[in-house]
Design a protein around this motif. Structure first.
Motif, PDB file in Angstrom:
ATOM      1  N   SER A  47       0.839  -1.198   0.000  1.00 54.08           N
ATOM      2  CA  SER A  47       0.000   0.000   0.000  1.00 54.08           C
ATOM      3  C   SER A  47       0.879   1.255   0.000  1.00 54.08           C
ATOM      4  O   SER A  47       2.111   1.176   0.045  1.00 54.08           O
ATOM      5  CB  SER A  47      -0.938  -0.005   1.212  1.00 54.08           C
ATOM      6  OG  SER A  47      -0.178   0.000   2.414  1.00 54.08           O
ATOM      7  N   ASN A  52       4.612   0.060  -4.232  1.00 54.63           N
ATOM      8  CA  ASN A  52       3.339   0.789  -4.312  1.00 54.63           C
ATOM      9  C   ASN A  52       3.207   1.534  -5.646  1.00 54.63           C
ATOM     10  O   ASN A  52       2.509   2.546  -5.747  1.00 54.63           O
ATOM     11  CB  ASN A  52       3.220   1.771  -3.147  1.00 54.63           C
ATOM     12  CG  ASN A  52       4.289   2.858  -3.178  1.00 54.63           C
ATOM     13  OD1 ASN A  52       5.279   2.732  -3.878  1.00 54.63           O
ATOM     14  ND2 ASN A  52       4.077   3.922  -2.405  1.00 54.63           N
ATOM     15  N   THR A  89      -0.461   2.261  -7.099  1.00 53.48           N
ATOM     16  CA  THR A  89      -1.472   2.670  -6.109  1.00 53.48           C
ATOM     17  C   THR A  89      -1.676   4.185  -6.081  1.00 53.48           C
ATOM     18  O   THR A  89      -2.172   4.720  -5.091  1.00 53.48           O
ATOM     19  CB  THR A  89      -1.059   2.177  -4.701  1.00 53.48           C
ATOM     20  OG1 THR A  89       0.179   2.823  -4.330  1.00 53.48           O
ATOM     21  CG2 THR A  89      -0.873   0.679  -4.675  1.00 53.48           C
ATOM     22  N   HIS A 141      -5.083   5.298  -5.031  1.00 53.83           N
ATOM     23  CA  HIS A 141      -5.688   4.526  -3.939  1.00 53.83           C
ATOM     24  C   HIS A 141      -5.570   5.279  -2.625  1.00 53.83           C
ATOM     25  O   HIS A 141      -4.780   6.228  -2.483  1.00 53.83           O
ATOM     26  CB  HIS A 141      -4.991   3.171  -3.808  1.00 53.83           C
ATOM     27  CG  HIS A 141      -5.116   2.303  -5.030  1.00 53.83           C
ATOM     28  ND1 HIS A 141      -4.719   0.991  -5.052  1.00 53.83           N
ATOM     29  CD2 HIS A 141      -5.606   2.555  -6.264  1.00 53.83           C
ATOM     30  CE1 HIS A 141      -4.934   0.480  -6.244  1.00 53.83           C
ATOM     31  NE2 HIS A 141      -5.485   1.415  -7.005  1.00 53.83           N
ATOM     32  N   ASP A 176      -4.152  -3.840  -1.641  1.00 55.59           N
ATOM     33  CA  ASP A 176      -2.824  -3.456  -2.118  1.00 55.59           C
ATOM     34  C   ASP A 176      -1.731  -4.267  -1.419  1.00 55.59           C
ATOM     35  O   ASP A 176      -0.642  -4.441  -1.975  1.00 55.59           O
ATOM     36  CB  ASP A 176      -2.574  -1.966  -1.883  1.00 55.59           C
ATOM     37  CG  ASP A 176      -3.360  -1.089  -2.839  1.00 55.59           C
ATOM     38  OD1 ASP A 176      -3.702  -1.578  -3.937  1.00 55.59           O
ATOM     39  OD2 ASP A 176      -3.636   0.071  -2.488  1.00 55.59           O
TER      40      ASP A 176
END
Length: 319
Positions: A72, A112, A115, A118, A125
């Protein structure tokens, strides 16, 4: 800082998955699960999915796995890359402990990098995405330094034709003998007949063809392959139609085949039992080979045979 996030989750892409083929995401890994550079085991749900759904597709060198770990957005990019690498390594290590060889696995980590839009921490993730595909090469693929791209999903069918190729050149015969030596492993003694041949399996729906090398040992009279007199080539026997219980790729047959013949010359009758992937019934059929068979009867049992693809499926418009 490490903290647990609850049970492991798994999503399966049903549009991609099929016989011997799987696309899935293992997600909801624990937050910061490589904190202190400490390796932590897989969650029970992830481990059970690998054991029950992934290993059966790739055991006995039947398939290969591509895996990508991710993280993430929380944390630095470098740390997230390290964390995602640890996740995919943990999955690969668990598969190795279940008997899957390292050369069957392609691992990759992306941190990441996917992402951007996100939330800072999304459960999906913190994941490892994997693709499982059947192995379609006679020789192992050597794992390169850089990740190989995931191949496309194989085209599948239930409608096929098979034909024997009568002439076997020296290199193919050598490869066949090498394959059978690995399978026999000292179980065959003196006086054993040896057979080697090529077969083509034609997917008549997708117009694809895959060539297989067949090698076997058994008692009695075997296949008489014509002399080529220094030439290298093939002569087709007739095509024999058959269907499978479920759609599969023309490269998913094998790794063994039982071949039985009885009679003399053109009056002979031949039967084969083709091995199919796990979850699909094996194919048993009577075929015309167009070959000259020695007198009497002989059988080459599946457990002393090799039947493996030599190539990827290739376009084929028919004879």
């Amino acid at each position: 800082m490490f903290h647990k996030t609850g049970p492991g989750k798994v999503d399966v892409d049903l549009d991609f998955s099929g016989v011997g083929v799987l696309h899935a995401r293992l997600w909801n890994f624990d937050f910061d699960d490589f904190a202190g550079y400490q390796f932590r085991g897989l969650k029970t749900e992830h481990f059970e999915f690998l054991k029950n759904k992934v290993v059966p597709l790739v055991e006995h060198d039947a398939g290969q796995i591509w895996m990508t770990g991710s993280a993430s957005r929380i944390g630095t990019a470098d740390w997230n890359m390290t964390t995602s690498a640890n996740r995919v390594i943990t999955v690969a290590r668990s598969l190795s402990e279940m008997g899957i060889r390292p050369e069957q696995m392609q691992t990759h980590a992306i941190g990441n990098t996917q992402t951007a839009n996100h939330r800072l921490d999304e459960d999906n993730d913190r994941s490892v995405v994997l693709w499982v595909l059947p192995k379609v090469y006679f020789e192992p693929i050597i794992k390169p330094d850089l990740p190989r791209p995931v191949p496309p999903k194989p085209k599948v069918s239930r409608n096929f034709k098979i034909a024997m190729l009568l002439e076997v050149d020296g290199s193919i015969s050598f490869a066949a003998r090498a394959a059978i030596k690995r399978i026999v492993k000292g179980r065959a003694g003196a006086g054993i007949a040896f057979a080697s041949a090529l077969f083509s399996i034609w997917d008549t729906e997708n117009n694809l063809k895959c060539t297989y090398v067949y090698a076997a040992v058994g008692l009695g009279f075997g296949l008489t392959l014509p002399k080529t007199g220094g030439r290298s080539g093939t002569l087709h026997g007739p095509w024999n139609s058959f269907t499978t219980e479920k759609p599969i790729s023309c490269s998913q047959f094998g790794k063994s085949m039982r071949f039985t013949t009885i009679g003399i010359g053109d009056l002979s009758k031949n039967w084969i039992l083709l091995e199919t992937p796990r979850g699909v019934k094996d194919v048993y059929l009577s075929i015309s080979t167009g070959t000259t068979i020695g007198g009497g009867a002989s059988t080459y049992p599946a457990h002393l045979s090799a039947f493996v693809p030599l190539e990827r499926p290739k376009p084929f418009g028919g004879p």
